[in-house]
Design a protein around this motif. Structure first.
Motif, PDB file in Angstrom:
ATOM      1  N   VAL A  43     -25.838  60.611  44.666  1.00 21.30           N
ATOM      2  CA  VAL A  43     -26.616  61.603  45.397  1.00 21.30           C
ATOM      3  C   VAL A  43     -25.705  62.085  46.520  1.00 21.30           C
ATOM      4  N   ALA A  44     -25.511  63.405  46.589  1.00 21.97           N
ATOM      5  CA  ALA A  44     -24.635  63.960  47.619  1.00 21.97           C
ATOM      6  C   ALA A  44     -25.279  65.211  48.211  1.00 21.97           C
ATOM      7  N   LYS A  48     -26.298  73.206  51.808  1.00 21.86           N
ATOM      8  CA  LYS A  48     -27.246  73.966  50.997  1.00 21.86           C
ATOM      9  C   LYS A  48     -27.981  73.124  49.956  1.00 21.86           C
ATOM     10  N   TYR A  49     -27.283  72.185  49.346  1.00 22.94           N
ATOM     11  CA  TYR A  49     -27.831  71.444  48.207  1.00 22.94           C
ATOM     12  C   TYR A  49     -27.875  69.936  48.435  1.00 22.94           C
ATOM     13  N   ILE A  50     -28.825  69.310  47.751  1.00 22.30           N
ATOM     14  CA  ILE A  50     -28.791  67.875  47.512  1.00 22.30           C
ATOM     15  C   ILE A  50     -28.605  67.755  46.003  1.00 22.30           C
ATOM     16  N   ILE A  51     -27.536  67.093  45.602  1.00 25.02           N
ATOM     17  CA  ILE A  51     -27.233  67.021  44.173  1.00 25.02           C
ATOM     18  C   ILE A  51     -27.438  65.607  43.643  1.00 25.02           C
ATOM     19  N   PHE A  52     -27.961  65.562  42.452  1.00 26.72           N
ATOM     20  CA  PHE A  52     -28.163  64.315  41.726  1.00 26.72           C
ATOM     21  C   PHE A  52     -27.194  64.379  40.545  1.00 26.72           C
ATOM     22  N   THR A  53     -26.176  63.536  40.594  1.00 23.72           N
ATOM     23  CA  THR A  53     -25.091  63.622  39.624  1.00 23.72           C
ATOM     24  C   THR A  53     -25.124  62.449  38.656  1.00 23.72           C
ATOM     25  N   GLU A  54     -25.145  62.769  37.377  1.00 17.62           N
ATOM     26  CA  GLU A  54     -25.008  61.783  36.317  1.00 17.62           C
ATOM     27  C   GLU A  54     -23.526  61.732  35.957  1.00 17.62           C
ATOM     28  N   VAL A  55     -22.942  60.545  36.038  1.00 13.60           N
ATOM     29  CA  VAL A  55     -21.525  60.368  35.749  1.00 13.60           C
ATOM     30  C   VAL A  55     -21.380  59.752  34.366  1.00 13.60           C
ATOM     31  N   ALA A  82     -35.146  61.339  40.599  1.00 14.61           N
ATOM     32  CA  ALA A  82     -34.840  62.219  41.740  1.00 14.61           C
ATOM     33  C   ALA A  82     -36.106  62.534  42.533  1.00 14.61           C
ATOM     34  N   GLN A  83     -37.214  62.742  41.829  1.00 14.99           N
ATOM     35  CA  GLN A  83     -38.477  62.996  42.528  1.00 14.99           C
ATOM     36  C   GLN A  83     -38.855  61.799  43.402  1.00 14.99           C
ATOM     37  N   LEU A  84     -38.685  60.600  42.867  1.00 18.19           N
ATOM     38  CA  LEU A  84     -38.982  59.399  43.654  1.00 18.19           C
ATOM     39  C   LEU A  84     -38.016  59.260  44.826  1.00 18.19           C
ATOM     40  N   ALA A  92     -34.905  69.040  52.982  1.00 13.10           N
ATOM     41  CA  ALA A  92     -35.212  70.465  52.900  1.00 13.10           C
ATOM     42  C   ALA A  92     -34.178  71.208  52.054  1.00 13.10           C
ATOM     43  N   LEU A  93     -33.169  70.471  51.577  1.00 10.38           N
ATOM     44  CA  LEU A  93     -32.108  71.086  50.785  1.00 10.38           C
ATOM     45  C   LEU A  93     -32.575  71.382  49.363  1.00 10.38           C
ATOM     46  N   GLN A  94     -31.940  72.351  48.731  1.00  6.07           N
ATOM     47  CA  GLN A  94     -32.241  72.729  47.343  1.00  6.07           C
ATOM     48  C   GLN A  94     -31.696  71.647  46.406  1.00  6.07           C
ATOM     49  N   PRO A  95     -32.545  71.041  45.556  1.00  2.38           N
ATOM     50  CA  PRO A  95     -32.035  70.034  44.624  1.00  2.38           C
ATOM     51  C   PRO A  95     -31.295  70.681  43.452  1.00  2.38           C
ATOM     52  N   ARG A  96     -30.318  69.954  42.934  1.00  6.96           N
ATOM     53  CA  ARG A  96     -29.542  70.413  41.789  1.00  6.96           C
ATOM     54  C   ARG A  96     -29.122  69.200  40.975  1.00  6.96           C
ATOM     55  N   PHE A  97     -29.047  69.375  39.663  1.00  4.80           N
ATOM     56  CA  PHE A  97     -28.670  68.291  38.765  1.00  4.80           C
ATOM     57  C   PHE A  97     -27.330  68.620  38.118  1.00  4.80           C
TER      58      PHE A  97
END
Length: 122
Positions: A43-44, A48-55, A82-84, A92-97
């Motif tokens: 999670v980074a 602008k964004y909060i990203i949820f990264t699958e490696v 990510a919702q949890l 308040a950042l825009q989530p992104r996957f």
């Protein structure tokens, strides 16, 4: 390869992807975050964004690109996780996957793994 070896290799791949993100100005706020629905590798955040990264770590892409292993079922588990995460850590950042493909032909002995980073992958 034993389960412990696989886990060690996976954590190494996640560390490589985290370093890649940091080098591009991202703040890694969580790694290996777990809940009952699954795990979020990274999670980074930036401004602008909060990203949820699958490696996904692979030796090469001969069989298929690493991103091909992030199937619909895995995507759904990451979304729910990510919702949890956001319930526990409001943002308040825009989530992104995203998906980070890490190619390491010699495993952890690979000096410079190839990283293919896919923004807004799902």
């Amino acid at each position: 390869m034993t389960g412990g070896d696989r886990q060690l290799l996976g954590r190494w791949g996640e560390s490589q992807a985290a370093d890649w993100l940091r080098a591009r100005g991202w703040r890694v706020v969580a790694a290996g975050w777990r809940c009952r629905y699954g795990e979020i590798d990274l999670v980074a955040e930036n401004d602008k964004y909060i990203i949820f990264t699958e490696v996904k770590l692979r030796k090469n892409a001969v069989f298929a690109p690493a991103r091909a292993f992030v199937d619909h079922k895995k995507q759904e588990r990451v979304r729910i996780s990510a919702q949890l995460y956001l319930l526990k850590h409001p943002s308040a950042l825009q989530p992104r996957f995203d998906v980070a493909e890490v190619y390491a032909p010699e495993g952890t002995a690979t000096q410079k793994p190839e990283i293919n980073y896919i923004e807004d992958a799902f």
